[in-house]
Design a protein around this motif. Structure first.
Motif, mmCIF file in Angstrom:
data_model
loop_
_atom_site.group_PDB
_atom_site.id
_atom_site.type_symbol
_atom_site.label_atom_id
_atom_site.label_comp_id
_atom_site.label_asym_id
_atom_site.label_seq_id
_atom_site.Cartn_x
_atom_site.Cartn_y
_atom_site.Cartn_z
ATOM 1 N N GLU A 193 33.044 5.589 15.790
ATOM 2 C CA GLU A 193 32.187 5.356 16.657
ATOM 3 C C GLU A 193 32.743 6.530 17.740
ATOM 4 O O GLU A 193 31.588 7.190 18.353
ATOM 5 C CB GLU A 193 31.804 4.145 17.320
ATOM 6 C CG GLU A 193 30.617 3.762 17.765
ATOM 7 C CD GLU A 193 30.514 2.356 17.760
ATOM 8 O OE1 GLU A 193 30.185 1.718 18.957
ATOM 9 O OE2 GLU A 193 30.576 1.675 16.708
ATOM 10 N N SER A 194 34.072 6.671 18.076
ATOM 11 C CA SER A 194 34.320 7.363 19.135
ATOM 12 C C SER A 194 34.247 8.670 18.874
ATOM 13 O O SER A 194 33.943 9.844 20.078
ATOM 14 C CB SER A 194 35.610 7.179 19.417
ATOM 15 O OG SER A 194 36.462 7.390 18.154
ATOM 16 N N LEU A 195 33.895 9.279 17.691
ATOM 17 C CA LEU A 195 33.713 10.737 17.345
ATOM 18 C C LEU A 195 32.141 10.781 16.812
ATOM 19 O O LEU A 195 31.946 11.900 16.585
ATOM 20 C CB LEU A 195 34.563 10.844 16.371
ATOM 21 C CG LEU A 195 36.169 10.985 16.585
ATOM 22 C CD1 LEU A 195 36.956 11.533 15.215
ATOM 23 C CD2 LEU A 195 36.233 11.948 17.641
ATOM 24 N N THR A 196 31.163 9.972 17.265
ATOM 25 C CA THR A 196 30.012 10.079 16.870
ATOM 26 C C THR A 196 29.556 11.655 17.531
ATOM 27 O O THR A 196 29.721 11.726 18.605
ATOM 28 C CB THR A 196 29.080 8.930 17.343
ATOM 29 O OG1 THR A 196 29.808 7.882 17.113
ATOM 30 C CG2 THR A 196 27.706 8.933 16.645
ATOM 31 N N ASN A 197 28.717 12.165 16.864
ATOM 32 C CA ASN A 197 28.162 13.578 17.329
ATOM 33 C C ASN A 197 29.160 14.600 17.573
ATOM 34 O O ASN A 197 28.767 15.585 18.085
ATOM 35 C CB ASN A 197 27.262 13.157 18.540
ATOM 36 C CG ASN A 197 26.296 12.258 18.196
ATOM 37 O OD1 ASN A 197 25.457 12.583 17.189
ATOM 38 N ND2 ASN A 197 25.641 11.592 19.056
ATOM 39 N N GLN A 198 30.298 14.431 17.103
ATOM 40 C CA GLN A 198 31.118 15.391 17.416
ATOM 41 C C GLN A 198 31.657 15.995 16.148
ATOM 42 O O GLN A 198 32.113 17.237 16.496
ATOM 43 C CB GLN A 198 32.486 14.860 18.197
ATOM 44 C CG GLN A 198 32.332 14.356 19.530
ATOM 45 C CD GLN A 198 33.265 13.575 20.050
ATOM 46 O OE1 GLN A 198 34.195 14.167 20.088
ATOM 47 N NE2 GLN A 198 33.077 12.512 20.546
ATOM 48 N N PRO A 236 40.038 9.289 22.007
ATOM 49 C CA PRO A 236 38.640 9.795 21.619
ATOM 50 C C PRO A 236 37.961 9.864 22.832
ATOM 51 O O PRO A 236 36.976 10.967 22.815
ATOM 52 C CB PRO A 236 38.024 8.364 20.893
ATOM 53 C CG PRO A 236 39.098 7.359 21.021
ATOM 54 C CD PRO A 236 40.488 8.088 21.353
ATOM 55 N N ASP A 237 38.035 9.428 24.037
ATOM 56 C CA ASP A 237 37.310 9.764 25.128
ATOM 57 C C ASP A 237 37.661 10.996 25.533
ATOM 58 O O ASP A 237 36.780 11.628 26.046
ATOM 59 C CB ASP A 237 37.867 8.673 26.386
ATOM 60 C CG ASP A 237 37.460 7.217 25.943
ATOM 61 O OD1 ASP A 237 36.299 7.087 25.144
ATOM 62 O OD2 ASP A 237 38.101 6.229 26.462
ATOM 63 N N HIS A 289 35.928 13.346 23.405
ATOM 64 C CA HIS A 289 34.337 13.514 23.625
ATOM 65 C C HIS A 289 34.168 14.481 24.652
ATOM 66 O O HIS A 289 33.244 15.185 24.391
ATOM 67 C CB HIS A 289 34.126 11.884 23.974
ATOM 68 C CG HIS A 289 32.606 11.878 24.026
ATOM 69 N ND1 HIS A 289 31.665 11.815 22.743
ATOM 70 C CD2 HIS A 289 31.763 11.554 24.761
ATOM 71 C CE1 HIS A 289 30.631 11.598 23.046
ATOM 72 N NE2 HIS A 289 30.412 11.644 24.456
ATOM 73 N N GLU A 290 34.654 14.107 25.693
ATOM 74 C CA GLU A 290 34.574 15.086 26.937
ATOM 75 C C GLU A 290 34.863 16.792 26.723
ATOM 76 O O GLU A 290 34.082 17.368 26.839
ATOM 77 C CB GLU A 290 35.430 14.692 28.174
ATOM 78 C CG GLU A 290 35.236 13.319 28.562
ATOM 79 C CD GLU A 290 33.692 13.226 29.324
ATOM 80 O OE1 GLU A 290 33.178 14.151 29.925
ATOM 81 O OE2 GLU A 290 32.960 12.223 28.808
ATOM 82 N N VAL A 322 34.659 18.143 23.563
ATOM 83 C CA VAL A 322 33.639 18.842 22.797
ATOM 84 C C VAL A 322 32.390 18.987 23.660
ATOM 85 O O VAL A 322 31.815 19.929 23.581
ATOM 86 C CB VAL A 322 33.331 17.631 21.564
ATOM 87 C CG1 VAL A 322 31.884 18.062 21.062
ATOM 88 C CG2 VAL A 322 34.493 17.482 20.838
ATOM 89 N N LYS A 323 32.076 18.155 24.740
ATOM 90 C CA LYS A 323 30.994 18.422 25.465
ATOM 91 C C LYS A 323 31.168 19.844 26.362
ATOM 92 O O LYS A 323 30.402 20.515 26.334
ATOM 93 C CB LYS A 323 30.742 17.457 26.404
ATOM 94 C CG LYS A 323 29.614 16.264 25.760
ATOM 95 C CD LYS A 323 29.120 15.439 26.917
ATOM 96 C CE LYS A 323 29.661 15.131 28.064
ATOM 97 N NZ LYS A 323 29.390 13.694 28.891
#
Ligand SMILES: Nc1ncnc2c1ncn2[C@@H]1O[C@H](COP(=O)(O)OP(=O)(O)OP(=O)(O)O)[C@@H](O)[C@H]1O
Ligand SMILES: [Zn+2]
Ligand SMILES: [Zn+2]
Length: 790
Positions: free
Chosen positions: A13-18, A135-136, A139-140, A142-143
């Motif tokens: 889940e932590s890597l969703t969309n990445q 993952p957090d 996530h940032e 990748v954004k």
């Protein structure tokens, strides 16, 4: 056990969309749950795995390093070269992305202070390895990457670090500068000039050095501007551009009729959405390069890109110079003499779409150019287009695959096309374009063959016939230049005892050692073994042990004695080992700082020096009797290519070829410059012997430090092939020891298969490749379309 299939993992889940196709990831693998690196090749597998899925542990990249084209290409490559898929994926990446490198995340733009504090601890960079398991943070990141606010920098310990330069950006709007201009005191001339400049440059980022040059203002003025808030200073990444030092000036030439016909045909093809292959057969000095450049121009004009391959680094300097002269900064260069850092920078410029033209050696065929309109292979017959290690691909074939993908045109150029390509052109598979004449309107230089058996031998053996020496002398008097080729194919030199015939060989390899004068030692060219020059025969203790054959050093020494006034540049692996030496030596010769360029194969091709009027080949025959069906073709190519270096400008050229086999058909036809007759003769031989282009070949090879282990494996493979259903006209040669049976203390056994159309063979070989795995020291390899059989 190495495996060759993709595995399915769950995206946590932590890597969703990445997670995206083409990124590298860390995953648990095998029972030990070892962490390994992998590539994401699909995010929606057709056959969902219904067992227990493991999670992807971490992302290695913030954006894909391979695009969808490359993933598709890698699949095809793995299949056609019998390689592991993963090794094909790696083959497409620059070294920097393969080695253990630091991945540094750098801020390139302002981000919210809170973000910077949280993610970067207030710094402007961080090491991705430190955070990739969080993952957090990932996530940032990748954004931020998608927003273009950060970038990744790859660093290996040594030198490959992106270079940074200071640049300025105007920080105000046009009207603001207008107001400021009205407000500054009249005598503040520097400030005024700065404001005007900034006003013109709004929205731009300019390297500070350049801005200083353009304005003539001092650094202090820019600092003042920064303090007043007129401009911002930022750090800009400077690409390590492997510049060829002297930028050649672009020559404007008018195409001759033959060139124009070729260019017209190419232009038309480039604009269509088909993917035809053209073979440009042009004699040496016929202006093929100009045709390449015009075709590239067409591709660019129709908003497409162009990829051009050159055989090896030795050819690159002059060719690169010309492409650069025409297309300037729009060119990226990829060749093996670049440092990893330089290579990576060039690769990234291509990936980011900053260049439209790529020139490079073999692996540049994987350059991630988009919208390719044209792929050129200069000297298409060259063996260096085939990779000798896994994946054993032929760049020509990869070019055709990519051309199909992009609807691009392929242009193969050569004075002496490979039999394979010329045969295809004759059957209409390829479109044939010809440049039958030299651009200087002169005939090809006359070639004289000298029978070395007839040479008088006072005072021992000489490398120079009387006539060659006289001609060299003549050029020296006239102030013209000469090129001398020492053909070093095979093992033409060795130390032998006159009494017992003992030959000094490498203890690790089945080949003789070569004399190196500069280090006063005997060296093995395969494994690097080195030992002292023997004074007695190790076998019978006779003192009559002598060196036979010749090396460039020895020739140079003799030449120094025979022509003491001649300035000589020697070019071989020894003198060109250091980075940049190649270019330097060629440049010296081009500046006429030497009279004679003496070298091995590396000087035979591509060079265009107007002052060269004499070419001498010291030993044409070495290589003719190698146990290799391409030996004649290679010798013919070499002689034609090297002869083509003479008389390329306004002065007449002349070629002298020394040989012990003056009646050999290869020499006879090379002398007449009769490629077509050579083609016809050679094709007949190939047909009779069932070799390419009539048959395909593939070589299977087993090797091990213990001879019986290698022999056993190849025997088993042979049994296996005999029981599988081979096509009736498929031929199996062997198993036999390889002609050079042992190198680097490993024994080699081989089977060569010749086949015409045998789809089951290919399936069988694919299975064999993956079943017959390396065990201990034992290796098994499959080489499709091998270029050497030694
Ligand atoms: N139309 C032209 N008019 C005048 N000079 C030309 C023309 N086309 C090419 N040249 C010049 O002729 C020389 C030889 O051309 P080039 O090196 O392209 O030949 P080539 O066919 O590639 O030869 P090789 O196969 O021997 O490398 C170059 O110096 C080039 O600038
Ligand atoms: Zn050796
Ligand atoms: Zn002896």
């Amino acid at each position: 056990m190495q495996t060759n299939r993709p595995y399915t993992y769950r995206v946590p889940e932590s890597l969703t969309n990445q997670v995206m196709v083409g990124m590298r990831v860390i995953v648990p693998f095998g029972r030990g749950k070892r962490e390994v690196q992998g590539f994401v090749v699909d995010t929606n597998p057709e056959q969902p795995f219904d067992g227990d899925l493991k999670d992807i542990i971490a992302l290695m990249d913030l954006e894909p390093v391979l695009n969808p084209e490359m993933i598709a290409l890698s699949r095809w490559l793995a299949k056609t070269t019998y390689s592991f898929w993963i090794s094909c994926l790696y083959a497409m990446l620059p070294n920097l992305l393969k080695a253990k490198t630091h991945r540094l995340v750098r801020l390139t733009d302002d981000v919210a202070e809170a973000e910077q504090l949280n993610l970067f601890d207030g710094q402007d960079s961080l090491d991705l390895a430190d955070v990739q398991n969080d993952p957090d943070i990932m996530h940032e990141l990748v954004k931020l990457r998608r927003a273009g606010k950060i970038r990744i920098e790859y660093q290996v310990e040594d030198r490959a670090r992106a270079k940074m330069v200071v640049a300025i950006q105007p920080s105000l709007q046009f009207e603001d500068y207008e107001e400021l201009l009205a407000a500054v005191p009249k005598n503040a001339k520097a400030q005024k000039r700065l404001l005007v400049y900034l006003q013109q440059q709004t929205g731009q980022t300019i390297p500070l050095k350049l801005a200083q040059q353009q304005t003539g203002l001092s650094p202090a003025t820019f600092t003042l501007g920064e303090k007043r808030g007129w401009l911002k200073k930022v750090k800009l990444e400077q690409y390590r551009t492997p510049m060829t030092k002297s930028l050649e000036r672009d020559q404007q030439v008018t195409l001759n009729t033959d060139q124009q016909v070729a260019v017209d045909a190419l232009n038309q093809a480039i604009k269509t959405d088909q993917s035809p292959v053209f073979l440009l057969k042009g004699v040496t000095g016929s202006g093929k390069t100009e045709v390449y450049l015009r075709a590239i121009e067409t591709a660019l004009a129709s908003h497409q890109t162009a990829l051009m391959l050159v055989p090896e680094i030795s050819l690159t300097p002059q060719m690169v110079g010309r492409v650069r002269a025409r297309f300037g900064k729009n060119v990226a260069i990829l060749h093996s003499a670049l440092s990893n850092g330089e290579r990576y920078d060039e690769w990234r410029r291509i990936q980011m779409g900053l260049v439209d033209v790529v020139v490079g050696t073999r692996s540049a065929i994987f350059a991630p150019l988009k919208k390719i309109g044209l792929i050129i292979l200069d000297e298409e017959h060259e063996v260096s287009y085939k990779q000798e290690d896994a994946p054993r691909y032929q760049a020509r074939e990869v070019a055709k695959w990519r051309a199909k993908y992009h609807h691009a045109t392929v242009l193969l150029g050569s004075a002496t096309p490979s039999l394979e390509s010329y045969a295809r052109a004759k059957t209409g598979n390829y479109h044939l374009l010809t440049l039958p004449h030299r651009v200087n309107q002169q005939p090809l230089p006359p070639i004289q063959i000298v029978d070395m058996r007839q040479e008088p031998r006072q005072g021992g053996e000489s490398n120079f016939s009387q006539i060659l020496l006289a001609r060299l002398n003549d050029r020296l008097q006239k102030g013209e230049q000469s090129i001398l080729l020492l053909n070093r194919r095979g093992f033409s030199s060795f130390m032998m005892c006159r009494d017992c015939g003992f030959v000094l060989k490498c203890p690790n390899c089945d080949i003789s050692l070569t004399l190196h004068l500069s280090s006063h030692s005997m060296k093995c060219h395969y494994c690097g073994h080195e030992e002292a020059i023997p004074r007695f025969c190790p076998n019978c203790h006779s003192q009559e042990i002598r060196y036979y054959g010749t090396g460039t050093e020895k020739v140079q020494a003799e030449l120094n004695k025979l022509l003491p006034a001649a300035r000589i540049i020697r070019m071989d692996v020894d003198t060109t080992r250091r980075k940049g030496m190649h270019e330097k030596l060629l440049q010296q010769f081009g500046n006429h700082q030497a009279d004679i360029l003496l070298g091995t194969q590396m000087i035979a091709k591509g060079l265009d020096f107007p002052q060269v009027t004499l070419v001498g080949v010291l030993n044409a025959d070495t290589g003719l009797d190698l146990p290799d069906f391409r030996a004649s073709e290679r010798t013919f190519d070499l002689l034609s290519q090297v002869s083509g270096r003479a008389g390329r400008a306004d002065k007449n050229g002349e070629v002298i070829i020394q040989t012990y086999n003056p009646d050999n058909y290869v020499l006879q036809l090379a002398q007449k410059n009769d490629y077509d007759a050579f083609f016809a003769t050679e094709m007949r031989i190939r047909q009779q012997a069932q070799y390419p282009p009539y048959f395909y070949t593939v070589r299977l090879m087993a090797s091990d430090p213990q001879e019986v282990v290698a022999a056993k494996l190849i025997q088993a493979v042979s049994e296996r092939l005999k029981t599988s259903q081979l096509a009736t006209d498929t031929v199996m040669l062997g198993p036999t020891p390889r002609p050079i049976a042992r190198t680097q203390n490993r024994y080699y056994y081989q089977i060569v298969l010749k086949y015409r159309h045998d789809p089951t063979l290919i399936t069988t070989l694919t299975q064999l490749a993956h079943e017959t795995q390396a065990k201990g020291n034992l290796r098994f390899m499959i080489d499709p379309d091998p270029q050497y059989f030694m």
